[in-house]
Motif scaffolding. Structure first.
Motif, PDB file in Angstrom:
ATOM      1  N   ALA A  57       0.834  -1.205   0.000  1.00 30.99           N
ATOM      2  CA  ALA A  57       0.000   0.000   0.000  1.00 30.99           C
ATOM      3  C   ALA A  57       0.870   1.256   0.000  1.00 30.99           C
ATOM      4  N   ALA A  58       1.937   1.235   0.788  1.00 38.97           N
ATOM      5  CA  ALA A  58       2.813   2.417   0.863  1.00 38.97           C
ATOM      6  C   ALA A  58       3.485   2.680  -0.478  1.00 38.97           C
ATOM      7  N   ARG A  74       2.373   1.879  -3.451  1.00 36.20           N
ATOM      8  CA  ARG A  74       1.380   2.415  -4.398  1.00 36.20           C
ATOM      9  C   ARG A  74       1.129   3.896  -4.144  1.00 36.20           C
ATOM     10  N   ARG A  75       1.064   4.240  -2.872  1.00 33.03           N
ATOM     11  CA  ARG A  75       0.820   5.645  -2.560  1.00 33.03           C
ATOM     12  C   ARG A  75       1.976   6.526  -3.008  1.00 33.03           C
ATOM     13  N   ARG A  76       3.187   6.048  -2.788  1.00 33.85           N
ATOM     14  CA  ARG A  76       4.363   6.876  -3.095  1.00 33.85           C
ATOM     15  C   ARG A  76       4.692   6.873  -4.584  1.00 33.85           C
ATOM     16  N   GLU A  87       5.981   5.527   6.407  1.00 31.81           N
ATOM     17  CA  GLU A  87       4.530   5.306   6.363  1.00 31.81           C
ATOM     18  C   GLU A  87       4.149   3.971   6.964  1.00 31.81           C
ATOM     19  N   ASP A 145      -6.316   4.940   6.747  1.00 33.86           N
ATOM     20  CA  ASP A 145      -5.885   5.935   5.777  1.00 33.86           C
ATOM     21  C   ASP A 145      -5.823   7.283   6.480  1.00 33.86           C
ATOM     22  N   THR A 164      -4.887  10.072   5.484  1.00 36.16           N
ATOM     23  CA  THR A 164      -5.225  11.249   4.692  1.00 36.16           C
ATOM     24  C   THR A 164      -6.735  11.407   4.600  1.00 36.16           C
ATOM     25  N   TYR A 179      -6.002   1.425   5.463  1.00 35.46           N
ATOM     26  CA  TYR A 179      -4.812   1.789   4.705  1.00 35.46           C
ATOM     27  C   TYR A 179      -4.582   0.771   3.592  1.00 35.46           C
ATOM     28  N   SER A 180      -4.831  -0.501   3.930  1.00 36.41           N
ATOM     29  CA  SER A 180      -4.589  -1.556   2.957  1.00 36.41           C
ATOM     30  C   SER A 180      -5.754  -2.529   2.948  1.00 36.41           C
TER      31      SER A 180
END
Ligand code: SER
Length: 889
Positions: free
Chosen positions: A572-573, A575-577, A615, A661, A663, A671-672
């Motif tokens: 997940a981290a 993908r976000r970054r 993260e 999440d 954000t 988050y995931s």
């Protein structure tokens, strides 16, 4: 009037006041008994304590135990809904003595509770004793002061309790409550005992024996006590009801069902509400304890219970799935006592909804077919087995559901015909796989799978369990036993060992029985659903049919759990970054760490890596619970789940949600979310810490990150810290200054190297100044200067050759230097001669003499080497000869 919750508490508190330890209910899937489908009594978790195999820190205990009686020896499913007291799920209150007190104290404690604490009048109480048990009879007279005609001797198994075909057992004494003359029925032992007036409320078992097999009964090491009181029954008595379904424990659920369907709870369709209330409890508690609907074993019993409930929801006219909407009413009432219900609530609701949605698709058509068939056969004939099988196979009607439908019409099913149709289908499936190529090599596993069914994996919930050996394979062949010293592959009916799949390595651990010790180094999955234990027999002999105590290495599994959950957070981290193009390409999750391969074209920058690691660690620190749910793959993807890895349950998949999440304003989004059959931490905080050990490329467009968690991550930090300390000590400077110091050192070193090189050249050319050029001779009109040196490194020879060339002007320079027995050779040719002689040709001629293989460079400069340092003169001579030939040409 006391509520069910208050009665449960009063019971436990009473025994706690009398030196009993309150022990939590064990799960419904009995970890310590492979012969039992479900925990069916309070004593199940203490089975090995009674037999003396297991020791606990107490000798008196009290519990309120979750029980399910469906699909096994004690099976109440058929009657549920139609009677006042049958349940698939119920709670059993009990007190236990493990070789501590016996009959007298047990009777005294029981009598004081029902009579004095609960205030039940002596006139309403009856007891039974096993016909040979004069001692119990005398004690009841003496302690309770009951007249002899209210103590009934019973000669049947009703008063000899056994948990199953094997296990602890003994004569028992039961307490009955008389619900009064308005209800028909006679006292226990009388011809009308089956009536509902006299109801057993408490069973006191005087555990004295252990049944080891048919006709093999041995005394227990010390006589013990096991009692069982159905909470629903005692609640009915104390709440002034006759019917368990009128107690608050079930009534609240019935009312929830009535409200959701708009159907009168007490009208003609009351049975359906009752079935739903009972089946909702059983299904929810089973799901909370790790059972999921499937077509085999425990999962199938669950499916049968669920579908039976769902048909009754259908009968109540529910157009949309109903049962999942009743879960909150259940958790509100029972969640405070059974936290697992609260923890698993999302899983329970979604599993129920999914099952009901799917079953609804075929239920109506199946019922229509059933109606048509019944119309066709007319009369009283039973429903043909073929039709029942079609209902099962095509419409998902478990046989008992078909029976339940017909029961309402006073009709039956030809069950033998149903069985025969089932066997025919299995035989055909067998033929299909036996013929196919790849599967043929694995035929042994398919054969075992076919015979024994899928291995039931208990490891989501437990690290230890008992399992029965269903097959042993040695050298590719099935055998009956494996002896000490041998390696074997062992399959059991159920196991807590995770079998390698979805990137997660298999568990290691031990299996044992008295006199038997087995080391399991790995578990592999075969034929899709068998967990195969890679085993070495250390002691004793393991035979097919043996029951073994199975224990995974829990510390190792904890590390695997942490690593596996961290892969989800890392994914997940990343993908976000890096962006949505990142998808998992593979992973290997072990105990020491994990690697994670993903699609991404370039190496991660330090800043990217730092963000990703930060993260993941932030998610670890917020320590949110990890939630498991069951969905169709489509639903899961809709919910944002990534990549399909791991196990499937038919068309259903496990969906793992973790973290939050940060954000997202509401903070409710995980988050995931991923599909995964692996084993995971309970909370993200269990990961402990996360760190990346390295990154690399595995294929075009695929990167790999290696990482560690928990103790592994801390060890990594500790090692790095140690190295840093050594460095700061050497520099005698604080860590922050070290990088600057190292850069300065490297600079200085480069400068010094240059100086050394220059000095070497000077030294070799005669200590500086002019005239240092070696004497040059003429070879066919070409000036040829040579030099033989000791210990000058190859990299310094070029500068020297250039210097000599500069001095002689036009000509050829050849320099050979010998270090540690090996020779390095350079040849330089002045520009005016390169048309005639090439440095490359010359150096090759020299290198051949040195035992080297070629060499290379340009026409004006070339270098080579060779292993034979003692042939330096020969090399120079060979070059001279080559110049001679070429200059003459
Ligand atoms: N084991 C006995 C029963 O189930 C008493 O707990 O009735």
């Amino acid at each position: 009037m006391a509520s069910g919750n208050e009665i449960r508490k009063a019971f436990l508190d009473y025994f706690a006041r009398h030196q009993h330890t309150i022990v939590p209910s064990s799960p419904l899937v009995p970890a310590n008994d492979p012969t039992l489908l479900f925990t069916n009594a309070g004593m199940v978790q203490f089975k090995n304590v009674f037999t003396g195999m297991e020791k606990r820190p107490y000798t008196q205990a009290t519990t309120s135990q979750k029980c399910v009686r469906a699909g096994g020896k004690h099976n109440d499913l058929d009657n549920v809904g139609y009677t006042a007291r049958h349940h698939t799920f119920f709670e059993m209150l009990g007190n236990f003595s493990f070789g501590d007190y016996f009959k007298e104290r047990a009777i005294e404690l029981a009598w004081n509770l029902v009579h004095k604490e609960f205030g039940l009048s002596k006139d309403r109480l009856w007891v039974t004793v096993y016909h040979e048990d004069e001692e119990a009879l005398a004690l009841w007279k003496q302690i309770a002061g009951l007249p002899e005609d209210r103590i009934v001797k019973i000669a049947t198994s009703d008063n000899f309790w056994a948990m199953g075909d094997t296990g602890p057992c003994g004569p028992c004494s039961e307490i009955f409550f008389d619900h009064g003359p308005k209800i028909a029925g006679g006292p226990p032992g009388s011809p009308d005992a089956d009536g509902d007036r006299y109801i057993e409320i408490w069973n006191l078992v005087f555990m004295q024996y252990e049944q080891r097999g048919p006709g093999d009964r041995v005394p227990l090491p010390r006589p013990s006590i096991d009692t069982g009181m159905g909470l629903e029954r005692i609640a009915a008595v104390l709440q002034g009801r006759h019917d368990n379904y009128d107690t608050d424990l079930l009534r609240k659920l019935i009312e929830a069902s009535a409200q959701a369907t708009g159907v009168d709870p007490d009208g003609p369709q009351a049975v359906s509400h009752r079935v739903i209330a009972d089946h909702l409890r059983a299904s929810s508690f089973l799901i909370a304890d790790g059972v999921l609907p499937s077509n085999e074993g425990r999962g199938y019993v669950l499916r049968r219970i669920m579908r039976r409930g769902m048909r009754h929801a259908h009968m109540l006219g529910a157009r949309e799935p109903l049962m999942h909407r009743l879960v909150p009413a259940l958790t509100e009432m029972m969640g405070p006592t059974y936290q697992e219900l609260v923890r698993a609530e999302p899983l329970i609701r979604q599993t129920l909804e999914l099952e009901e949605t799917r079953f609804k698709e075929t239920l109506e058509r199946g019922l229509k077919l059933l109606d048509e068939e019944m119309g066709r056969i007319g009369t009283d004939a039973p429903l043909p087995g073929e039709v029942a099988f079609k209902l099962y196979d095509t419409f998902g009607f478990p046989i008992d559901l078909t029976q339940d439908v017909l029961r309402g019409r006073g009709r039956t099913v030809d069950t033998a015909g149903f069985e025969a149709a089932m066997q025919r289908q299995k035989a055909e499936a067998r033929k299909a796989w036996a013929g196919s190529g790849e599967q043929a090599t694995e035929a042994v596993w398919f054969e075992i799978r076919e015979e024994a069914g899928a291995t039931e994996f208990l490891g989501y919930e437990t690290d230890t369990a008992e399992g029965r050996v269903v097959a042993i394979v040695k050298g590719g062949q099935r055998v009956d036993e494996a002896k000490a010293g041998e390696d074997a592959l062992i399959v059991l009916g159920q196991t807590p060992f995770y079998a390698e799949s979805g990137g997660q390595t298999g568990d290691a651990g031990t299996m044992s029985a008295p006199g038997v010790k087995v080391t399991v180094s790995d578990a592999q999955k075969k034929a899709g659903e068998l967990h195969v234990h890679v085993s070495h027999i250390d002691q004793g002999t393991v035979r097919v049919g043996d029951a073994l105590a199975l224990a995974i290495d829990p510390a190792r599994r904890d590390c695997i759990r942490a690593n596996h959950s961290a892969t989800h957070l890392l994914h997940a981290a990343l993908r976000r970054r890096l962006g949505g193009h990142v998808t998992q390409k593979g992973s290997l999750v072990g105990a020491d760490g994990f690697r994670f391969d993903f699609s991404h074209p370039t190496p991660l920058s330090d800043a990217d890596l730092r963000t990703v690691v930060d993260e993941v660690n932030a998610q670890v620190r917020i320590n949110t619970p990890v939630e498991t749910r069951l969905m169709t793959p489509e639903k899961a993807i809709e919910a944002g789940a990534m990549a399909l890895f791991g196990e499937k349950y038919g068309d259903e998949v496990r969906v793992l949600a973790m973290g939050r999440d940060l954000t997202d304003d509401g903070g409710a989004k995980p988050y995931s979310v991923e599909l995964c059959g692996g084993t995971h931490v309970r909370r993200t905080g269990d990961i402990g810490a996360f760190t990346v050990l390295g990154q690399s490329a595995v294929a075009a467009g695929v990167r790999r990150i290696e990482a560690a968690t928990g103790a592994g991550a801390l060890q990594h930090f500790a090692r790095e810290h140690e190295v840093l300390q050594q460095i700061t000590r050497s520099f005698n400077a604080p860590a922050e200054e070290v990088p600057g110091r190292i850069a300065a050192l490297l600079d200085e070193r480069r400068k010094l190297e240059r100086e050394v090189s220059e000095l070497r050249v000077k030294l070799a050319t005669g200590g500086g100044g002019g005239g240092a050029a070696p004497a040059a001779r003429e070879v066919n009109g070409v000036r040829f200067a040579t030099r033989k040196l000791d210990g000058v490194p190859a990299k310094d020879l070029r500068g020297l050759a250039d210097a000599v060339k500069g001095e002689i002007g036009s000509g050829v320079v050849a320099i050979v230097s010998v270090s540690e027995g090996k020779a390095a050779l350079v040849v330089a040719v002045s520009d005016d001669l390169t048309g005639k002689v090439s440095a490359v040709d010359l150096v090759r001629a020299g290198s051949a003499a040195l035992g080297g293989k070629g060499g290379g460079g340009r026409p004006d400069f070339a270098q080579a080497g060779g292993p034979d340092g003692d042939k330096a003169e020969e090399a120079l001579a060979a070059i001279e000869q080559a110049i001679g030939q070429r200059a003459a040409a």
